[in-house]
Design a protein around this motif. Structure first.
Motif, PDB file in Angstrom:
ATOM      1  N   GLU A 140      90.084  17.297  36.154  1.00 15.80           N
ATOM      2  CA  GLU A 140      90.020  16.854  34.732  1.00 15.80           C
ATOM      3  C   GLU A 140      88.482  17.063  34.559  1.00 15.80           C
ATOM      4  OE1 GLU A 140      93.243  13.143  34.057  1.00 15.80           O
ATOM      5  OE2 GLU A 140      91.424  12.800  35.382  1.00 15.80           O
ATOM      6  N   ASP A 141      88.148  17.180  33.156  1.00 15.94           N
ATOM      7  CA  ASP A 141      86.936  17.439  32.676  1.00 15.94           C
ATOM      8  C   ASP A 141      86.860  16.718  31.309  1.00 15.94           C
ATOM      9  OD1 ASP A 141      84.249  18.287  32.767  1.00 15.94           O
ATOM     10  OD2 ASP A 141      84.851  20.238  31.658  1.00 15.94           O
ATOM     11  N   PHE A 142      85.886  15.897  30.956  1.00 11.94           N
ATOM     12  CA  PHE A 142      85.900  15.097  29.673  1.00 11.94           C
ATOM     13  C   PHE A 142      84.589  15.212  28.993  1.00 11.94           C
ATOM     14  CE2 PHE A 142      88.497  12.517  32.715  1.00 11.94           C
ATOM     15  CZ  PHE A 142      89.703  12.776  32.179  1.00 11.94           C
ATOM     16  N   GLU A 143      84.952  15.344  27.866  1.00 10.34           N
ATOM     17  CA  GLU A 143      83.749  14.995  26.809  1.00 10.34           C
ATOM     18  C   GLU A 143      83.794  13.824  26.164  1.00 10.34           C
ATOM     19  OE1 GLU A 143      81.533  17.013  22.775  1.00 10.34           O
ATOM     20  OE2 GLU A 143      83.628  17.646  23.477  1.00 10.34           O
ATOM     21  N   ILE A 144      83.025  12.789  26.475  1.00 12.44           N
ATOM     22  CA  ILE A 144      83.219  11.369  25.783  1.00 12.44           C
ATOM     23  C   ILE A 144      82.635  11.559  24.395  1.00 12.44           C
ATOM     24  CG2 ILE A 144      82.411   8.834  25.969  1.00 12.44           C
ATOM     25  CD1 ILE A 144      82.038   9.658  28.947  1.00 12.44           C
ATOM     26  N   LEU A 145      83.566  11.175  23.465  1.00 13.16           N
ATOM     27  CA  LEU A 145      83.106  10.954  22.099  1.00 13.16           C
ATOM     28  C   LEU A 145      82.977   9.537  21.518  1.00 13.16           C
ATOM     29  CD1 LEU A 145      85.539  13.918  20.770  1.00 13.16           C
ATOM     30  CD2 LEU A 145      83.136  14.020  21.448  1.00 13.16           C
ATOM     31  N   GLN A 146      81.828   9.320  20.699  1.00 12.03           N
ATOM     32  CA  GLN A 146      82.101   7.679  20.045  1.00 12.03           C
ATOM     33  C   GLN A 146      82.203   7.993  18.711  1.00 12.03           C
ATOM     34  OE1 GLN A 146      78.188   5.512  20.898  1.00 12.03           O
ATOM     35  NE2 GLN A 146      78.698   4.249  19.099  1.00 12.03           N
ATOM     36  N   LEU A 147      83.513   7.564  17.915  1.00  9.32           N
ATOM     37  CA  LEU A 147      83.678   7.693  16.810  1.00  9.32           C
ATOM     38  C   LEU A 147      84.087   6.568  16.077  1.00  9.32           C
ATOM     39  CD1 LEU A 147      86.297  10.655  17.613  1.00  9.32           C
ATOM     40  CD2 LEU A 147      84.082  10.939  16.802  1.00  9.32           C
ATOM     41  N   THR A 148      83.700   6.372  14.673  1.00 11.57           N
ATOM     42  CA  THR A 148      83.921   5.642  14.016  1.00 11.57           C
ATOM     43  C   THR A 148      85.416   5.537  13.303  1.00 11.57           C
ATOM     44  OG1 THR A 148      83.351   6.663  11.868  1.00 11.57           O
ATOM     45  CG2 THR A 148      81.448   5.462  12.852  1.00 11.57           C
ATOM     46  N   PRO A 149      85.790   4.446  12.949  1.00 10.65           N
ATOM     47  CA  PRO A 149      87.455   4.723  12.371  1.00 10.65           C
ATOM     48  C   PRO A 149      87.458   5.792  11.492  1.00 10.65           C
ATOM     49  CG  PRO A 149      86.755   2.241  12.467  1.00 10.65           C
ATOM     50  CD  PRO A 149      85.363   3.166  12.848  1.00 10.65           C
ATOM     51  N   GLU A 150      86.439   6.021  10.347  1.00 11.82           N
ATOM     52  CA  GLU A 150      86.633   6.999   9.236  1.00 11.82           C
ATOM     53  C   GLU A 150      86.759   8.297   9.995  1.00 11.82           C
ATOM     54  OE1 GLU A 150      85.199   2.968   8.163  1.00 11.82           O
ATOM     55  OE2 GLU A 150      84.109   4.418   9.510  1.00 11.82           O
TER      56      GLU A 150
END
Length: 156
Positions: A140-150
């Motif tokens: 597994e390889d992940f890119e962590i994203l921080q996203l708003t509900p929009e």
């Protein structure tokens, strides 16, 4: 009028690994129809919705082999033997997003693909997050994203 129920006649495990079993059941309906049903049996899975204090969410982008595409999703994974759903949820959160949670609340459960698997996915809300990474699985390889509900709505 009640829906017709299927009666299991036999069950055979065709293939097994650490995460699932490929099964073949033979069944009857109303003693008049017999058939075979192929499906995947699992120990279940957990999905975690990590909520940050600012109202945004942590998601992971990862490559999915079967579709040959990347996929943006909440941290999720198969329940390992000898782990409760809550323990598995924390393990997946730490492996995939690199955080742990002081608060873990079960939101519900669903069957991701009820014609092909008997898997039940339990969904948890994770709050009060703090850094606590675990080593990642070598596949597994992940890119962590921080996203708003929009932004999540825009992805959808």
């Amino acid at each position: 009028m009640p829906l017709k129920r299927w009666k299991n006649i036999s069950r055979e495990i065709i293939k097994r690994n650490d995460y699932w079993e490929y099964r073949l059941d033979k069944y009857k309906i109303d003693n008049s129809f017999e058939g075979e049903y192929h499906y995947v049996h699992t120990n279940g899975s957990t999905m975690i919705v990590p909520l940050l204090n600012d109202g945004s969410f942590l998601l992971v982008n990862q490559y999915r082999y079967l579709n040959e595409k990347t996929s943006v999703e909440f941290p999720c994974g198969s329940v390992q033997k000898n782990l409760s759903a809550e323990e598995n949820a924390i393990k997946e959160l730490r492996e995939e997003a690199g955080v742990n949670a002081k608060s873990l609340i079960k939101l519900g459960e669903f069957n991701p693909y009820n014609g092909v698997t008997d898997e039940i996915c339990e969904v948890f809300l994770a709050r009060d997050l703090f850094p606590s990474p675990l080593p990642k699985d070598s596949t597994e390889d992940f890119e962590i994203l921080q996203l708003t509900p929009e932004k999540i709505d825009a992805f959808i």
